[in-house]
Design a protein around this motif. Structure first.
Motif, PDB file in Angstrom:
ATOM      1  N   VAL A   1      16.235  17.211   0.437  1.00  0.00           N
ATOM      2  CA  VAL A   1      16.374  16.756   1.831  1.00  0.00           C
ATOM      3  C   VAL A   1      15.081  16.093   2.284  1.00  0.00           C
ATOM      4  N   LEU A   2      13.945  16.717   1.952  1.00  0.00           N
ATOM      5  CA  LEU A   2      12.658  16.188   2.400  1.00  0.00           C
ATOM      6  C   LEU A   2      12.390  14.783   1.880  1.00  0.00           C
TER       7      LEU A   2
ATOM      8  N   VAL B   1       0.845  -1.201   0.000  1.00  0.00           N
ATOM      9  CA  VAL B   1       0.000   0.000   0.000  1.00  0.00           C
ATOM     10  C   VAL B   1       0.882   1.254   0.000  1.00  0.00           C
ATOM     11  N   ILE B   2       1.905   1.265   0.879  1.00  0.00           N
ATOM     12  CA  ILE B   2       2.762   2.457   0.969  1.00  0.00           C
ATOM     13  C   ILE B   2       3.542   2.668  -0.331  1.00  0.00           C
ATOM     14  N   THR B   3       4.196   1.612  -0.814  1.00  0.00           N
ATOM     15  CA  THR B   3       4.980   1.778  -2.050  1.00  0.00           C
ATOM     16  C   THR B   3       4.041   1.997  -3.240  1.00  0.00           C
ATOM     17  N   GLY B   4       2.820   1.430  -3.163  1.00  0.00           N
ATOM     18  CA  GLY B   4       1.835   1.619  -4.232  1.00  0.00           C
ATOM     19  C   GLY B   4       1.437   3.087  -4.344  1.00  0.00           C
ATOM     20  N   ILE B   5       1.199   3.740  -3.186  1.00  0.00           N
ATOM     21  CA  ILE B   5       0.826   5.166  -3.202  1.00  0.00           C
ATOM     22  C   ILE B   5       1.970   5.995  -3.793  1.00  0.00           C
ATOM     23  N   VAL B   6       3.206   5.674  -3.344  1.00  0.00           N
ATOM     24  CA  VAL B   6       4.378   6.405  -3.868  1.00  0.00           C
ATOM     25  C   VAL B   6       4.493   6.185  -5.378  1.00  0.00           C
TER      26      VAL B   6
ATOM     27  N   THR C   1      12.066   8.895   2.452  1.00  0.00           N
ATOM     28  CA  THR C   1      12.420   7.534   2.013  1.00  0.00           C
ATOM     29  C   THR C   1      13.102   6.782   3.136  1.00  0.00           C
ATOM     30  N   LEU C   2      14.013   7.457   3.820  1.00  0.00           N
ATOM     31  CA  LEU C   2      14.758   6.828   4.917  1.00  0.00           C
ATOM     32  C   LEU C   2      13.797   6.363   6.019  1.00  0.00           C
ATOM     33  N   ILE C   3      12.916   7.279   6.421  1.00  0.00           N
ATOM     34  CA  ILE C   3      11.964   6.955   7.501  1.00  0.00           C
ATOM     35  C   ILE C   3      11.065   5.793   7.083  1.00  0.00           C
ATOM     36  N   LEU C   4      10.618   5.817   5.829  1.00  0.00           N
ATOM     37  CA  LEU C   4       9.735   4.778   5.303  1.00  0.00           C
ATOM     38  C   LEU C   4      10.412   3.409   5.338  1.00  0.00           C
ATOM     39  N   PHE C   5      11.625   3.337   4.827  1.00  0.00           N
ATOM     40  CA  PHE C   5      12.312   2.047   4.731  1.00  0.00           C
ATOM     41  C   PHE C   5      12.710   1.512   6.104  1.00  0.00           C
TER      42      PHE C   5
END
Ligand SMILES: [Cu+2]
Length: 279
Positions: free
Chosen positions: A97-98, A59-64, A103-107
């Motif tokens: 930066v954002l 779901v998360i990667t799908g939205i991205v 991406t870092l927080i997500l992974f």
């Protein structure tokens, strides 16, 4: 006569590309949405945890995926060549930066979330009293050994391996612990009981894989690898689960498979007795 605009631009190309991107994105989402070519239902609690993690990630990667593809389609159309002068942009440091932080927080977040299901399979030891089954991969079959009533596996000797002679694992006939060992080309387990697999290989690297258990583990020559599971559902007698080899292990890899039946405790005891009688 002079042409009005020497670089009339590429509206058609950009519209076509943007349209392709949008259709490609929508069709990809559709395939996942209707669960076409989906995997079979899991029959272990760890399997359900893995499925939840899979859905979360999807779901998360799908939205991205959808946002970035549609954003790309919009940019292709919005910044198409209309014969105008190109403008140079140095980028946007704040945005860089954002989205790097996001991406870092997500992974890292997804990794932490998945840790429990992963640890359950790979770091926790099997519960005491688990049923031990030795799994041996060889080109191109699986063999399963049960310790028999004494609960002890007999000694194996590679020099005694003789598939044609009925001793595919090389059981030493002089070891009393091996007298009651049961070797079977298919696996059966009792429902609701912890099963510990001792996975080994006789030749090259294989990989033990049962989709419904959400369990995949390499069988590596020279190593004895422990993995455990607890099947929560009985399989119909005519529909055992398929055990596959998930490692390209040679020319016959495609036909290397076996079957796993999950039975009631009573049926399992009977199955073991029948197997012992036919040894
Ligand atoms: Cu194999």
């Amino acid at each position: 006569m002079q042409r009005k605009n020497r670089c009339a631009g590429s509206t058609v190309t950009s519209v076509l590309l943007a349209l392709f991107l949008a259709i490609f994105t929508i069709s990809t989402v559709y395939v996942f949405w209707v669960k076409r070519w989906w995997f079979p239902p899991a029959i272990t609690s760890v399997g359900h945890d893995i499925d939840s993690q899979f859905h979360r990630t999807l779901v998360i990667t799908g939205i991205v995926f959808v946002l970035s593809q549609l954003g790309l389609a919009w940019a292709v159309w919005r910044f198409r060549d209309r014969g105008q002068r190109a403008v140079y942009s140095e980028g946007n440091q704040v945005m860089e930066v954002l989205w790097t932080m996001a991406t870092l927080i997500l992974f890292v977040g997804l990794g932490l979330y998945a840790e429990r299901a992963w640890a359950e399979n790979h770091f926790r030891e099997a519960a005491p009293g688990a049923l031990q089954i030795e799994v041996t991969g060889m080109q191109f079959t699986w063999d399963f050994r049960y310790a028999g009533p004494d609960g002890k596996f007999g000694r194996l000797d590679p020099a005694l391996v003789n598939s044609a002679g009925g001793n595919p694992l090389g059981l030493d006939p002089n070891d009393p612990a091996g007298k009651d060992d049961i070797v079977s080309p298919v696996m059966a387990v009792p429902v609701g009981r912890e099963v510990e697999l001792l996975i080994r290989s006789q030749d090259v690297t294989h990989s033990f894989f049962v989709r419904e258990l959400r369990l995949k583990q390499d069988a590596v020559p020279g190593m004895l690898i422990h993995i455990h599971f607890r099947a929560e559902e009985i399989t119909p007698p005519d529909k055992p689960l398929e055990i596959l080899c998930a490692e390209l292990c040679g020319l016959g890899h495609y036909k290397m498979h076996s079957f796993l039946s999950v039975m009631s405790e009573a049926d399992f005891e009977k199955w073991l007795k029948d197997q012992a009688a036919s040894q």
